[in-house]
Motif scaffolding. Structure first.
Motif, PDB file in Angstrom:
ATOM      1  N   LYS A   1       0.835  -1.195   0.000  1.00 34.83           N
ATOM      2  CA  LYS A   1       0.000   0.000   0.000  1.00 34.83           C
ATOM      3  C   LYS A   1       0.880   1.260   0.000  1.00 34.83           C
ATOM      4  O   LYS A   1       2.116   1.185   0.082  1.00 34.83           O
ATOM      5  CB  LYS A   1      -0.975  -0.093   1.175  1.00 34.83           C
TER       6      LYS A   1
ATOM      7  N   TYR B   1     -12.661  -2.484  -1.488  1.00 36.80           N
ATOM      8  CA  TYR B   1     -12.961  -2.380  -0.056  1.00 36.80           C
ATOM      9  C   TYR B   1     -14.462  -2.277   0.220  1.00 36.80           C
ATOM     10  O   TYR B   1     -14.860  -1.775   1.278  1.00 36.80           O
ATOM     11  CB  TYR B   1     -12.216  -1.186   0.541  1.00 36.80           C
TER      12      TYR B   1
ATOM     13  N   HIS C   1     -16.032  -3.059   3.564  1.00 34.29           N
ATOM     14  CA  HIS C   1     -15.825  -2.140   4.699  1.00 34.29           C
ATOM     15  C   HIS C   1     -16.690  -0.883   4.607  1.00 34.29           C
ATOM     16  O   HIS C   1     -16.589  -0.006   5.469  1.00 34.29           O
ATOM     17  CB  HIS C   1     -14.342  -1.744   4.794  1.00 34.29           C
TER      18      HIS C   1
ATOM     19  N   PHE D   1     -13.749   3.752   9.545  1.00 26.96           N
ATOM     20  CA  PHE D   1     -12.476   4.020   8.866  1.00 26.96           C
ATOM     21  C   PHE D   1     -12.576   3.954   7.347  1.00 26.96           C
ATOM     22  O   PHE D   1     -11.576   4.122   6.657  1.00 26.96           O
ATOM     23  CB  PHE D   1     -11.391   3.051   9.377  1.00 26.96           C
TER      24      PHE D   1
ATOM     25  N   LEU E   1      -9.800   4.989   4.588  1.00 23.84           N
ATOM     26  CA  LEU E   1      -9.160   3.850   3.907  1.00 23.84           C
ATOM     27  C   LEU E   1      -9.116   4.084   2.391  1.00 23.84           C
ATOM     28  O   LEU E   1      -8.081   3.836   1.747  1.00 23.84           O
ATOM     29  CB  LEU E   1      -9.952   2.577   4.242  1.00 23.84           C
TER      30      LEU E   1
ATOM     31  N   THR F   1      -3.838  -7.553  11.296  1.00 22.51           N
ATOM     32  CA  THR F   1      -4.188  -6.231  10.741  1.00 22.51           C
ATOM     33  C   THR F   1      -3.656  -5.101  11.615  1.00 22.51           C
ATOM     34  O   THR F   1      -3.129  -4.105  11.110  1.00 22.51           O
ATOM     35  CB  THR F   1      -5.725  -6.119  10.622  1.00 22.51           C
TER      36      THR F   1
ATOM     37  N   ARG G   1       4.137  -6.540   9.503  1.00 20.14           N
ATOM     38  CA  ARG G   1       3.442  -5.447  10.203  1.00 20.14           C
ATOM     39  C   ARG G   1       4.043  -5.185  11.577  1.00 20.14           C
ATOM     40  O   ARG G   1       4.127  -4.034  12.006  1.00 20.14           O
ATOM     41  CB  ARG G   1       1.946  -5.755  10.276  1.00 20.14           C
TER      42      ARG G   1
ATOM     43  N   SER H   1      -3.212   0.404  12.546  1.00 18.69           N
ATOM     44  CA  SER H   1      -3.991  -0.374  11.568  1.00 18.69           C
ATOM     45  C   SER H   1      -4.214   0.379  10.269  1.00 18.69           C
ATOM     46  O   SER H   1      -4.329  -0.222   9.207  1.00 18.69           O
ATOM     47  CB  SER H   1      -5.351  -0.748  12.164  1.00 18.69           C
ATOM     48  N   SER H   2      -4.325   1.704  10.357  1.00 20.95           N
ATOM     49  CA  SER H   2      -4.612   2.485   9.148  1.00 20.95           C
ATOM     50  C   SER H   2      -3.352   2.776   8.336  1.00 20.95           C
ATOM     51  O   SER H   2      -3.418   3.399   7.280  1.00 20.95           O
ATOM     52  CB  SER H   2      -5.321   3.786   9.514  1.00 20.95           C
TER      53      SER H   2
ATOM     54  N   ASN I   1      -0.896   0.001   7.688  1.00 21.57           N
ATOM     55  CA  ASN I   1      -0.386  -1.347   7.965  1.00 21.57           C
ATOM     56  C   ASN I   1       0.286  -2.002   6.754  1.00 21.57           C
ATOM     57  O   ASN I   1       0.405  -3.222   6.674  1.00 21.57           O
ATOM     58  CB  ASN I   1      -1.483  -2.228   8.565  1.00 21.57           C
TER      59      ASN I   1
ATOM     60  N   HIS J   1      -1.886  -5.488   1.960  1.00 17.95           N
ATOM     61  CA  HIS J   1      -3.168  -6.188   1.936  1.00 17.95           C
ATOM     62  C   HIS J   1      -2.908  -7.569   1.355  1.00 17.95           C
ATOM     63  O   HIS J   1      -2.151  -7.698   0.389  1.00 17.95           O
ATOM     64  CB  HIS J   1      -4.192  -5.459   1.063  1.00 17.95           C
TER      65      HIS J   1
HETATM   66  P1  CMP Z   1      -6.458  -4.582   4.684  1.00 18.18           P
HETATM   67  O1  CMP Z   1      -5.920  -5.946   4.910  1.00 18.18           O
HETATM   68  O2  CMP Z   1      -6.121  -3.898   3.430  1.00 18.18           O
HETATM   69  O3  CMP Z   1      -8.057  -4.643   4.838  1.00 18.18           O
HETATM   70  C1  CMP Z   1      -8.819  -3.553   5.259  1.00 18.18           C
HETATM   71  C2  CMP Z   1      -7.986  -2.421   5.725  1.00 18.18           C
HETATM   72  O4  CMP Z   1      -8.675  -1.480   6.523  1.00 18.18           O
HETATM   73  C3  CMP Z   1      -6.878  -2.929   6.615  1.00 18.18           C
HETATM   74  O5  CMP Z   1      -5.952  -3.650   5.875  1.00 18.18           O
HETATM   75  C4  CMP Z   1      -6.414  -1.630   7.239  1.00 18.18           C
HETATM   76  O6  CMP Z   1      -5.567  -0.917   6.353  1.00 18.18           O
HETATM   77  C5  CMP Z   1      -7.722  -0.899   7.388  1.00 18.18           C
HETATM   78  N1  CMP Z   1      -8.260  -1.011   8.742  1.00 18.18           N
HETATM   79  C6  CMP Z   1      -8.743  -2.114   9.335  1.00 18.18           C
HETATM   80  N2  CMP Z   1      -9.154  -1.829  10.585  1.00 18.18           N
HETATM   81  C7  CMP Z   1      -8.931  -0.512  10.768  1.00 18.18           C
HETATM   82  C8  CMP Z   1      -9.155   0.376  11.828  1.00 18.18           C
HETATM   83  N3  CMP Z   1      -9.699  -0.041  12.981  1.00 18.18           N
HETATM   84  N4  CMP Z   1      -8.812   1.660  11.663  1.00 18.18           N
HETATM   85  C9  CMP Z   1      -8.278   2.072  10.514  1.00 18.18           C
HETATM   86  N5  CMP Z   1      -8.033   1.275   9.442  1.00 18.18           N
HETATM   87  C10 CMP Z   1      -8.363  -0.004   9.578  1.00 18.18           C
END
Ligand code: CMP
Length: 152
Positions: A9, A49, A52, A57, A61, A91, A102, A109-110, A112, A115
């Motif tokens: 990413k 995505y 989500h 988020f 994202l 994650t 990671r 997480s935001s 990370n 994917h």
């Molecule tokens: P990814 O595996 O790409 O799948 C969904 C993405 O959302 C995840 O990795 C993170 O980049 C993001 N993500 C997941 N949970 C959170 C969170 N609690 N806050 C912010 N971003 C998140």
């Protein structure tokens, strides 16, 4: 053999971690079958995505994945989905096990870094979303027998 979509990413690209992440997947014994360095369109981000949508988020994202180029890849191997997710770590980087990407290179997480597909069903959908069939390269890797051949 399973296949997984892997995205490095925007934070991974901007922080110069493309080579490190590819190195770890190669070291694991996985085979690269497709790769492209690209900007992600808003439409691609929203489709990728969609699961989500509506989460707190979600908007961040979508902005994040479109904020700089990504390295999109397909990796193949026996149990590739579980192996790649193990190599990436949880994650939330503060929960990810030591030695995972990671854990070793991220904190939140935001941001990370990567994917990876979470199931065979989703990997097929994600690979079809990101790559045309002709972009997937069929080839034999010389260590496959030493990685995957059963002794039985
Ligand atoms: P990814 O595996 O790409 O799948 C969904 C993405 O959302 C995840 O990795 C993170 O980049 C993001 N993500 C997941 N949970 C959170 C969170 N609690 N806050 C912010 N971003 C998140």
């Amino acid at each position: 053999m399973e296949r997984s979509l892997v995205l490095i990413k925007p934070d991974g690209v901007q922080r110069g971690l493309v080579g490190e992440i590819i190195k770890r997947l190669e070291q694991r014994g996985l085979k690269l079958v497709a790769a492209k360095f690209m900007w992600v369109s808003d439409q691609l981000a929203q489709t990728h995505y969609a699961v989500h949508f509506g989460k707190p988020f979600y908007n961040g994202l979508i902005n994040y994945i479109c904020s700089a180029p990504v390295m999109a890849m397909v990796w193949e191997g026996q149990d590739a989905i579980a192996a790649i997710r193990q190599t990436m770590g949880a994650t939330n980087p503060t929960v990810a096990a030591p030695g995972t990407i990671r854990h070793d290179f991220a904190i939140i997480s935001s941001r990370n870094l990567t994917h990876a597909s979470d199931s065979v069903e989703n990997s097929e959908k994600e690979i079809a979303l990101w790559f045309k069939p002709e972009e997937l390269v069929t080839w034999s890797k010389i260590d496959e027998e030493w990685l995957f051949k059963s002794n039985n």
